[in-house]
Motif scaffolding. Structure first.
Motif, PDB file in Angstrom:
ATOM      1  N   PHE A  12       2.059   2.175   4.006  1.00  0.00           N
ATOM      2  CA  PHE A  12       0.935   2.503   3.136  1.00  0.00           C
ATOM      3  C   PHE A  12       0.854   4.010   2.889  1.00  0.00           C
ATOM      4  CE2 PHE A  12      -3.542   3.761   2.649  1.00  0.00           C
ATOM      5  CZ  PHE A  12      -3.864   3.054   1.498  1.00  0.00           C
ATOM      6  N   LEU A  13       0.974   4.804   3.937  1.00  0.00           N
ATOM      7  CA  LEU A  13       0.882   6.258   3.793  1.00  0.00           C
ATOM      8  C   LEU A  13       1.966   6.793   2.865  1.00  0.00           C
ATOM      9  CD1 LEU A  13       0.130   7.231   7.505  1.00  0.00           C
ATOM     10  CD2 LEU A  13      -1.468   7.293   5.581  1.00  0.00           C
ATOM     11  N   LYS A  14       3.103   6.138   2.840  1.00  0.00           N
ATOM     12  CA  LYS A  14       4.183   6.530   1.934  1.00  0.00           C
ATOM     13  C   LYS A  14       3.891   6.111   0.503  1.00  0.00           C
ATOM     14  CE  LYS A  14       9.151   5.706   1.183  1.00  0.00           C
ATOM     15  NZ  LYS A  14      10.365   5.031   1.724  1.00  0.00           N
ATOM     16  N   TYR A  15       3.454   4.868   0.323  1.00  0.00           N
ATOM     17  CA  TYR A  15       3.282   4.335  -1.031  1.00  0.00           C
ATOM     18  C   TYR A  15       2.199   5.067  -1.812  1.00  0.00           C
ATOM     19  CZ  TYR A  15       5.880   0.379   1.023  1.00  0.00           C
ATOM     20  OH  TYR A  15       6.807  -0.408   1.666  1.00  0.00           O
ATOM     21  N   VAL A  16       1.117   5.462  -1.135  1.00  0.00           N
ATOM     22  CA  VAL A  16       0.009   6.064  -1.881  1.00  0.00           C
ATOM     23  C   VAL A  16       0.355   7.444  -2.425  1.00  0.00           C
ATOM     24  CG1 VAL A  16      -1.768   4.742  -0.678  1.00  0.00           C
ATOM     25  CG2 VAL A  16      -1.126   7.012   0.194  1.00  0.00           C
ATOM     26  N   THR A  17       1.406   8.079  -1.896  1.00  0.00           N
ATOM     27  CA  THR A  17       1.794   9.392  -2.412  1.00  0.00           C
ATOM     28  C   THR A  17       2.613   9.290  -3.692  1.00  0.00           C
ATOM     29  OG1 THR A  17       3.837   9.482  -1.095  1.00  0.00           O
ATOM     30  CG2 THR A  17       1.817  10.331  -0.071  1.00  0.00           C
ATOM     31  N   ILE A  18       2.987   8.066  -4.072  1.00  0.00           N
ATOM     32  CA  ILE A  18       3.749   7.847  -5.307  1.00  0.00           C
ATOM     33  C   ILE A  18       2.751   7.521  -6.419  1.00  0.00           C
ATOM     34  CG2 ILE A  18       5.531   6.476  -6.441  1.00  0.00           C
ATOM     35  CD1 ILE A  18       6.611   5.843  -3.597  1.00  0.00           C
ATOM     36  N   ASP A  19       2.682   8.370  -7.413  1.00  0.00           N
ATOM     37  CA  ASP A  19       1.709   8.207  -8.503  1.00  0.00           C
ATOM     38  C   ASP A  19       2.095   7.024  -9.374  1.00  0.00           C
ATOM     39  OD1 ASP A  19      -0.097   8.439 -10.564  1.00  0.00           O
ATOM     40  OD2 ASP A  19       0.438  10.490 -11.108  1.00  0.00           O
ATOM     41  N   LEU A  38       7.706   3.482  -7.710  1.00  0.00           N
ATOM     42  CA  LEU A  38       7.368   2.710  -6.517  1.00  0.00           C
ATOM     43  C   LEU A  38       8.186   1.431  -6.459  1.00  0.00           C
ATOM     44  CD1 LEU A  38       5.759   2.125  -3.979  1.00  0.00           C
ATOM     45  CD2 LEU A  38       3.876   1.258  -5.409  1.00  0.00           C
ATOM     46  N   ALA A  39       8.378   0.789  -7.605  1.00  0.00           N
ATOM     47  CA  ALA A  39       9.166  -0.446  -7.633  1.00  0.00           C
ATOM     48  C   ALA A  39      10.561  -0.216  -7.054  1.00  0.00           C
ATOM     49  CB  ALA A  39       9.256  -0.973  -9.064  1.00  0.00           C
ATOM     50  N   MET A  84       1.269  -2.820  -8.121  1.00  0.00           N
ATOM     51  CA  MET A  84       1.718  -1.482  -7.753  1.00  0.00           C
ATOM     52  C   MET A  84       0.912  -0.371  -8.408  1.00  0.00           C
ATOM     53  SD  MET A  84       5.840  -2.156  -7.956  1.00  0.00           S
ATOM     54  CE  MET A  84       5.738  -2.932  -9.587  1.00  0.00           C
ATOM     55  N   ASP A  85       0.287  -0.651  -9.540  1.00  0.00           N
ATOM     56  CA  ASP A  85      -0.423   0.394 -10.267  1.00  0.00           C
ATOM     57  C   ASP A  85      -1.768   0.703  -9.645  1.00  0.00           C
ATOM     58  OD1 ASP A  85      -1.143  -2.275 -11.179  1.00  0.00           O
ATOM     59  OD2 ASP A  85      -2.398  -1.293 -12.684  1.00  0.00           O
ATOM     60  N   THR A  86      -2.295   1.880  -9.955  1.00  0.00           N
ATOM     61  CA  THR A  86      -3.657   2.236  -9.557  1.00  0.00           C
ATOM     62  C   THR A  86      -4.507   2.458 -10.799  1.00  0.00           C
ATOM     63  OG1 THR A  86      -3.120   4.599  -9.388  1.00  0.00           O
ATOM     64  CG2 THR A  86      -2.909   3.264  -7.390  1.00  0.00           C
ATOM     65  N   ALA A  87      -5.811   2.427 -10.613  1.00  0.00           N
ATOM     66  CA  ALA A  87      -6.746   2.463 -11.734  1.00  0.00           C
ATOM     67  C   ALA A  87      -6.792   3.844 -12.389  1.00  0.00           C
ATOM     68  CB  ALA A  87      -8.143   2.080 -11.260  1.00  0.00           C
ATOM     69  N   PRO A  88      -6.944   3.887 -13.719  1.00  0.00           N
ATOM     70  CA  PRO A  88      -7.056   5.166 -14.419  1.00  0.00           C
ATOM     71  C   PRO A  88      -8.449   5.786 -14.321  1.00  0.00           C
ATOM     72  CG  PRO A  88      -7.154   3.357 -15.983  1.00  0.00           C
ATOM     73  CD  PRO A  88      -6.884   2.737 -14.644  1.00  0.00           C
ATOM     74  N   ASP A  89      -9.378   5.118 -13.625  1.00  0.00           N
ATOM     75  CA  ASP A  89     -10.756   5.606 -13.534  1.00  0.00           C
ATOM     76  C   ASP A  89     -10.885   6.886 -12.724  1.00  0.00           C
ATOM     77  OD1 ASP A  89     -11.358   3.236 -14.855  1.00  0.00           O
ATOM     78  OD2 ASP A  89     -11.739   2.162 -13.004  1.00  0.00           O
ATOM     79  N   CYS A  90      -9.901   7.163 -11.888  1.00  0.00           N
ATOM     80  CA  CYS A  90      -9.931   8.335 -11.014  1.00  0.00           C
ATOM     81  C   CYS A  90      -8.490   8.781 -10.821  1.00  0.00           C
ATOM     82  CB  CYS A  90     -10.579   7.964  -9.676  1.00  0.00           C
ATOM     83  SG  CYS A  90     -10.810   9.326  -8.518  1.00  0.00           S
TER      84      CYS A  90
END
Length: 415
Positions: A12-19, A38-39, A84-90
């Motif tokens: 987890f700590l690794k994956y979250v650093t990948i935008d 990330l993929a 894999m994606d994160t929200a564009p809200d922040c």
């Protein structure tokens, strides 16, 4: 699992650093090519643990399969899925995760912005996590636990399976999707390639939560055409589409029918963007309710308000277009209730109290269910999502992995 060392935290700590921020304004798929970064990492890691068939397709989906090792035949093929994606809200750029080991209950002041304070007073669930290892971001970005917690849980589970050959299981399918946060997560998914019978998304919140009932959702686009004229010579000629749009939005109820005034099973009509000029203005809405038939009622009411507003302005015209987004997964899962029942039994086996939850939103599982893959949503511990206060408990993620292990055991036992 006495001697198993979880890998979920480090992954987890690794994956979250990948935008992997999704872009709602993009016309490509995935909406941001950086999701493929990330993929690619996930494919490499899956192969490193012995899953040689792991691959990413042209659209950015990651597929992997672990063949059955059970002597039983006809065990249903089960898929675990996360996005894999994160929200564009922040902002999701330059995420700096921070581990707060054995959190003692005091306020967590995020170091890159001391005004960002993660407190149990504002986040009630956090008060239950005293003694856990809590992960936050640094104060300038979201964390990305939604849904990299789910990704990390699935990867840790795959690691467990590949390192425990005596663990009996049927065929296990792994799927990582892009663009869930912008509602396009399964737009190009090849279901034949996935080849699964039932599934579980790992995209839920509090420990023990299981969601098999979501909103049904439509999107509405309204275009208001005003009457343009040079502003210096506009008297009795100009009708400003921006002002007509403002009048229309002002007609919406102030004490009901909106996200900020509803809860539980109550639906809403929600304007999410207004873009335009004097001549033409476009308003986009999302329409939500757990009862699918109510969407048409809401849309008819909204169109009636639009027509009444436009009628007040000579020369103004408008168009109204509704498009289906997803439907309540319960409509499918109610026909195969054992999919949820097995997950509840698995939680009980690992000492987690099941907490059935109604989703006031949707997941990839909502659409997957209608694509032939009944797919409830399981907890990961991700909380305060889409915000700088986002956090996750390492112990919650580990419990999710334990739950996955038991789910597959139950499917194998009952075959």
């Amino acid at each position: 699992m006495k001697n198993y060392q979880h890998t979920v935290k480090d992954r987890f700590l690794k994956y979250v650093t990948i935008d992997t921020t999704a872009d709602p304004n993009s016309t490509t798929f995935p909406s941001s090519m950086k999701q493929k970064d990330l993929a690619k990492v996930l494919v490499e890691e899956l192969k490193a643990i012995g899953i040689d068939n792991a691959e990413m397709d042209e659209w950015g989906y990651v597929f992997a399969s672990i063949p059955s090792n059970s002597p039983k035949n006809d065990i249903p093929k089960i898929c675990f899925c996360a996005h894999m994606d994160t929200a564009p809200d922040c902002s999701g750029t330059n995420v700096k995760p921070i581990v707060h080991p054995k959190w003692d209950g005091t306020d967590i002041i995020l170091p890159d912005d001391n005004n960002q304070i993660v407190s149990s007073k504002k986040h009630g669930y956090l008060a239950e996590k005293i003694g856990d290892d809590i992960i936050t971001a640094s104060g300038l970005t979201l964390l990305g636990a939604d849904d990299k917690a789910g990704v990390a849980c699935i990867m840790d589970y795959a690691h467990y399976v590949m390192n425990n050959p005596t663990y009996l299981h049927g065929d296990i399918k792994i799927l990582f999707t892009p663009d869930e946060e912008v509602g396009r997560g399964v737009d190009h998914l090849d279901m034949d390639r996935l080849s699964a019978d039932y599934g579980y998304t790992l995209d839920g919140g509090a420990l023990g939560s299981i969601e098999d009932e979501s909103f049904s959702a439509d999107a509405v686009t309204i275009e208001i055409n005003g009457v343009s004229a040079h502003p210096g010579y506009a008297k009795n000629k100009l009708v400003n589409a921006l002002k007509v749009a403002s009048d229309f939005i002002d007609q919406l109820p102030k004490d009901a029918w909106s996200p900020e005034t509803t809860e539980n099973r109550e639906g809403f009509v929600h304007p999410v963007s207004v873009n335009g000029i004097m001549e033409k203005t476009t308003i986009k809405f999302i329409i939500r309710d757990h009862v699918t038939s109510k969407l048409v009622e809401y849309e008819n009411r909204l169109e009636g308000l639009l027509n009444d507003t436009v009628a007040k302005y000579p020369g103004v015209t408008a168009t109204f277009k509704a498009v289906e987004q997803y439907r309540n997964m319960k409509e499918i899962i109610k026909e195969v209730p054992f999919v949820t029942d097995y997950a509840i039994e698995a939680m009980e086996r690992v000492g987690v109290t099941p907490k059935p939850v109604i989703i006031r939103g949707g997941t990839d599982g909502s659409r997957l269910s209608f694509m032939g893959l009944p797919c409830p949503n399981l907890f990961t511990g991700e909380m305060a999502i889409h915000s700088k206060h986002e956090y996750v408990s390492v112990q919650d993620m580990e419990k999710a992995v334990k739950t996955m292990i038991e789910i597959i055991s139950i499917w194998e036992e009952k075959a």
